[in-house]
Design a protein around this motif. Structure first.
Motif, PDB file in Angstrom:
ATOM      1  N   ILE A  67       2.464  -7.191  -0.347  1.00 14.28           N
ATOM      2  CA  ILE A  67       3.857  -7.222  -0.790  1.00 14.28           C
ATOM      3  C   ILE A  67       4.498  -5.951  -0.237  1.00 14.28           C
ATOM      4  O   ILE A  67       4.054  -4.837  -0.559  1.00 14.28           O
ATOM      5  CB  ILE A  67       3.957  -7.234  -2.334  1.00 14.28           C
ATOM      6  N   ASP A 111      -4.921  -7.632  -5.906  1.00 19.45           N
ATOM      7  CA  ASP A 111      -4.809  -8.907  -5.189  1.00 19.45           C
ATOM      8  C   ASP A 111      -3.865  -9.806  -5.985  1.00 19.45           C
ATOM      9  O   ASP A 111      -3.083  -9.314  -6.807  1.00 19.45           O
ATOM     10  CB  ASP A 111      -6.190  -9.539  -4.935  1.00 19.45           C
ATOM     11  N   ASP A 114      -5.561  -9.743  -9.901  1.00 27.63           N
ATOM     12  CA  ASP A 114      -5.907  -8.506 -10.599  1.00 27.63           C
ATOM     13  C   ASP A 114      -5.270  -7.296  -9.931  1.00 27.63           C
ATOM     14  O   ASP A 114      -5.160  -7.238  -8.709  1.00 27.63           O
ATOM     15  CB  ASP A 114      -7.434  -8.307 -10.603  1.00 27.63           C
TER      16      ASP A 114
HETATM   17  O1  2YH Z   1       1.482  -8.773  -8.397  1.00 29.72           O
HETATM   18  C1  2YH Z   1       0.285  -8.966  -8.275  1.00 29.72           C
HETATM   19  C2  2YH Z   1      -0.495  -9.870  -9.173  1.00 29.72           C
HETATM   20  N1  2YH Z   1       0.368 -10.751  -9.860  1.00 29.72           N
HETATM   21  C3  2YH Z   1      -1.423  -9.095 -10.088  1.00 29.72           C
HETATM   22  C4  2YH Z   1      -0.802  -8.697 -11.377  1.00 29.72           C
HETATM   23  C5  2YH Z   1      -1.828  -8.200 -12.351  1.00 29.72           C
HETATM   24  N2  2YH Z   1      -1.242  -7.991 -13.635  1.00 29.72           N
HETATM   25  N3  2YH Z   1      -0.449  -8.414  -7.330  1.00 29.72           N
HETATM   26  C6  2YH Z   1       0.084  -7.532  -6.335  1.00 29.72           C
HETATM   27  C7  2YH Z   1      -0.502  -7.843  -4.984  1.00 29.72           C
HETATM   28  C8  2YH Z   1      -0.335  -6.685  -4.033  1.00 29.72           C
HETATM   29  C9  2YH Z   1      -0.772  -6.967  -2.625  1.00 29.72           C
HETATM   30  N4  2YH Z   1      -2.094  -7.477  -2.491  1.00 29.72           N
HETATM   31  C10 2YH Z   1      -0.657  -5.654  -1.861  1.00 29.72           C
HETATM   32  O2  2YH Z   1       0.448  -5.328  -1.385  1.00 29.72           O
HETATM   33  O3  2YH Z   1      -1.666  -4.938  -1.747  1.00 29.72           O
END
Ligand code: 2YH
Length: 270
Positions: A67, A111, A114
């Motif tokens: 993200i 991820d 989690d």
């Molecule tokens: O937003 C999230 C999930 N919904 C987990 C929430 C747990 N309460 N994850 C973020 C993902 C981030 C991505 N993999 C990154 O940019 O590293």
């Protein structure tokens, strides 16, 4: 489970000082104060370790991928709390190796399911859902002048609601938990026997003026319940009240996308 979007977080890092002032105004303490209170501590308890706790944030590409701005936002929140943090240049397993090689003592990584903080030295692990619930419950405790002996309604029996209910129970509140899936509340009651199952949301919202809204649903709390006495701590994304209610309750509403959760995760693993 809600997956954050780039547009949810793009301005979080730049607005941290403003958000901190808003928290002081509403809650009586700032982000660090709330996170510390979630652990029964004060921010001063963590000052001595500011310089020793190097923190690495590792972008994770699996599932729906990175993200934009997520890792740097987590880094900025940690730095705002006075700690030193970096985002690894590489992702995933390579990022983990990089973080360790660069001396990280604590890592943050997420991820699609989690989001965790891990202290590589003391073995402490914090889950974002549980920590977020605890952090928002701590904010509501402070905002209300203490929940002991008061009715608290937790809407949502997922990990965030469970974290909030556990904190509220420990503070001596009467904790009612509502979820559209009543089995989830029953499961929570096996771990937290002190909680009560609130089958009817209407009845519970009539009875409780302290509310933790911990669902991934919009408009959970109808406008008719928004009066001058209600205090809402709302970790749920999207926000569980409509725009109009939001304006009405803005002085008594706590809601952000990452700040309280990340701060509480960090203080939990220190
Ligand atoms: O937003 C999230 C999930 N919904 C987990 C929430 C747990 N309460 N994850 C973020 C993902 C981030 C991505 N993999 C990154 O940019 O590293």
């Amino acid at each position: 489970m809600t997956r954050l979007r780039e547009e949810d977080i793009y301005d979080v890092g730049a607005n941290l000082s403003y958000y901190d002032r808003q928290l002081i105004h509403k809650v009586g303490t700032n982000l660090a104060g709330i996170a510390a209170h979630a652990l029964g501590k004060t921010p001063g308890d963590f000052v001595a370790i500011h310089d020793t706790a190097l923190i690495g944030v590792i972008p994770v590409t699996c599932g729906q991928g990175i993200i934009g701005g997520f890792s740097t936002t987590v880094q900025k929140i940690i730095e705002f709390l006075g700690f030193t943090a970096f985002v690894t240049a590489t992702n995933d397993v390579s990022g983990l190796a990089e973080a360790v090689k660069k001396g990280a003592r604590i890592i943050f990584l997420a991820d699609d399911n989690d989001f965790v903080a891990i202290n590589l030295v003391n073995g402490q692990v914090s889950d974002n859902g549980e920590a977020t619930g605890r952090g928002y419950a701590a904010a509501l405790d402070l905002m209300s002048g203490g929940v002991q002996g008061k009715n608290v309604l937790v809407i949502g029996a997922g990990p965030v609601g469970a974290g909030a209910a556990a904190f509220m129970t420990a503070q001596g509140a009467r904790v009612l938990v509502h979820d559209i899936d009543t089995e989830k509340v029953e499961k929570m009651r096996q771990v937290l026997p002190g909680i009560e199952v609130a089958k009817e949301l209407h009845a519970a919202l009539t009875e409780c003026k302290l509310v933790v809204e911990a669902t991934p649903a919009a408009a959970t709390i109808d406008k008719k319940y928004i009066d001058q006495d209600i205090l809402i701590s709302a970790p749920g994304i999207p926000l569980g009240i409509d725009q109009e209610s939001c304006v009405l309750v803005s002085e008594r509403l706590i809601h952000d996308v990452l700040e309280i959760g990340v701060a509480t995760m960090l203080f939990t693993v220190l």
